[in-house]
Scaffold this active site. Structure first.
Site, PDB file in Angstrom:
ATOM      1  N   HIS A 166      45.782 -20.477 -35.270  1.00 43.80           N
ATOM      2  CA  HIS A 166      45.144 -19.810 -33.529  1.00 43.80           C
ATOM      3  C   HIS A 166      46.869 -20.007 -33.182  1.00 43.80           C
ATOM      4  CE1 HIS A 166      43.871 -20.817 -29.324  1.00 43.80           C
ATOM      5  NE2 HIS A 166      42.651 -20.804 -29.802  1.00 43.80           N
ATOM      6  N   GLU A 267      45.414 -14.765 -33.566  1.00 42.28           N
ATOM      7  CA  GLU A 267      45.428 -15.699 -34.307  1.00 42.28           C
ATOM      8  C   GLU A 267      44.816 -14.751 -34.940  1.00 42.28           C
ATOM      9  OE1 GLU A 267      42.426 -17.950 -32.317  1.00 42.28           O
ATOM     10  OE2 GLU A 267      43.568 -17.378 -30.197  1.00 42.28           O
TER      11      GLU A 267
HETATM   12  C1  BG6 Z   1      40.857 -18.811 -28.218  1.00 36.92           C
HETATM   13  C2  BG6 Z   1      38.717 -18.834 -28.051  1.00 36.92           C
HETATM   14  O1  BG6 Z   1      40.579 -18.557 -29.923  1.00 36.92           O
HETATM   15  O2  BG6 Z   1      40.361 -20.062 -28.449  1.00 36.92           O
HETATM   16  C3  BG6 Z   1      39.065 -18.760 -26.550  1.00 36.92           C
HETATM   17  O3  BG6 Z   1      38.885 -17.167 -28.328  1.00 36.92           O
HETATM   18  C4  BG6 Z   1      38.921 -20.968 -25.950  1.00 36.92           C
HETATM   19  O4  BG6 Z   1      37.768 -18.839 -25.661  1.00 36.92           O
HETATM   20  C5  BG6 Z   1      41.283 -21.000 -26.541  1.00 36.92           C
HETATM   21  O5  BG6 Z   1      39.008 -20.740 -24.672  1.00 36.92           O
HETATM   22  C6  BG6 Z   1      40.819 -21.839 -26.520  1.00 36.92           C
HETATM   23  O6  BG6 Z   1      39.852 -22.831 -26.874  1.00 36.92           O
HETATM   24  P1  BG6 Z   1      39.908 -24.417 -27.453  1.00 36.92           P
HETATM   25  O7  BG6 Z   1      38.820 -25.135 -28.091  1.00 36.92           O
HETATM   26  O8  BG6 Z   1      41.635 -24.722 -27.486  1.00 36.92           O
HETATM   27  O9  BG6 Z   1      40.327 -24.812 -25.472  1.00 36.92           O
END
Ligand code: BG6
Length: 295
Positions: A166, A267
């Site tokens: 990510h 990602e």
């Molecule tokens: C992304 C998702 O991968 O991660 C989003 O597609 C999400 O929907 C984002 O808001 C962040 O997620 P988190 O759990 O780290 O707040």
């Protein structure tokens, strides 16, 4: 293992050593002739990658929280063993909140510094995900940043795996961002009831964006008008592009309010229908490589 013992066992002069980082957490600090980088043991989380003579490639939130059982906002969180929401469970799985073990450090034939981390199932992981696994994560720091996440089903029951590297990229100004390489691909727009759309031209970001692109593993290029980086992957046929924009950024305590102007997530994933089924004994490796253009 304390910092002294880690340095004794795993430090490599001219390549890497270990320090106490933010929140008292242990981090590896890499500095070789190609680049510098930092990797926290918490989540095996790369928080910095800076090729020699260039700026920082990874975005970190100014309000990121560093602590046991917390996910770090920015850098490269590992979403694993599920990507996104899972009924009754924390979004994006537990790996990003878990303390990894360092298996080894080395210098490869290209002179890159290599760190190998691992995570195995425990009573705590089996309480949220009832599977035996071995997760191995190899980070190589050189002219490019390589991240390879290998999952092995170590049990006797088949399981489904969805995941993502990510990556939060630092950009000079979001209005100048262009992501090229998705043209003509289908994406699921999660902000529009999962509508299936076709990407026309480069991806530009002028509002909240949360999309899952179907792809064939081709590399894409991120540019912000000043810098360019290619993002290559393998073991993946899906990529996520995310920017929370104003309201969502403001709603997240660990995401600084202005941060959405200088970041975008691209990602490399196994998301939705790209989830993989692993039979007992089977492995799957997800790879993302960041290839900065020479300055
Ligand atoms: C992304 C998702 O991968 O991660 C989003 O597609 C999400 O929907 C984002 O808001 C962040 O997620 P988190 O759990 O780290 O707040």
């Amino acid at each position: 293992m304390d910092i002294g013992a880690l340095n004794e066992l795993f430090a490599i002069p001219g390549h890497l050593h270990f320090e106490t980082g933010e929140g008292g957490l242990t981090k590896a600090v890499v500095a070789n002739s190609f680049a510098t980088a930092e990797v926290y043991f918490q989540g095996a989380h790369v928080t910095s990658y800076r090729p020699a003579g260039q700026g920082e490639l990874l975005w970190m939130s100014k309000t990121a929280q560093f602590g046991d059982n917390k996910a770090i906002r920015g850098g490269v969180p590992l979403c694993w063993p599920w990507f996104g929401k899972q009924e009754g469970h924390a979004q994006h799985g537990f790996a990003r909140k878990s303390l990894f073990t360092l298996f080894g450090t080395s210098v490869n034939a290209q002179g890159e510094t290599v760190l190998q981390f691992g995570l195995q199932d425990s009573e705590a992981t089996r309480a949220v995900w009832p599977h035996a696994f071995m997760l191995e994560y190899r980070v190589s720091v050189g002219r490019t940043l390589g991240m390879e996440l290998k999952t092995t089903n170590a049990g006797d029951v088949t399981f489904e795996l969805s995941q993502a590297l990510h990556t939060y990229f630092a950009v000079d100004a979001i209005e100048n961002v262009r992501i090229e390489g998705f043209e003509g691909n289908t994406y699921i727009d999660t902000l529009r009831d999962d509508a299936a759309c076709i990407q026309k031209g480069p991806v530009v970001i002028g509002e909240e964006v949360d999309r899952i692109y179907e792809d064939d593993g081709q590399s894409v290029t991120l540019s912000d008008g000043t810098h360019r980086v290619a993002i290559a992957g393998s073991g993946s046929r899906s990529s996520v592009v995310w920017n929370p924009w104003i309201a969502k950024a403001a709603s997240m305590a660990d995401f600084d309010d202005e941060g959405y102007k200088t970041m975008v997530c691209i990602e490399t994933a196994n998301a939705r229908k790209d989830a993989r089924i692993l039979q007992p004994g089977e492995s799957h490796t997800l790879v993302q490589q960041l290839i900065p253009a020479a300055p």
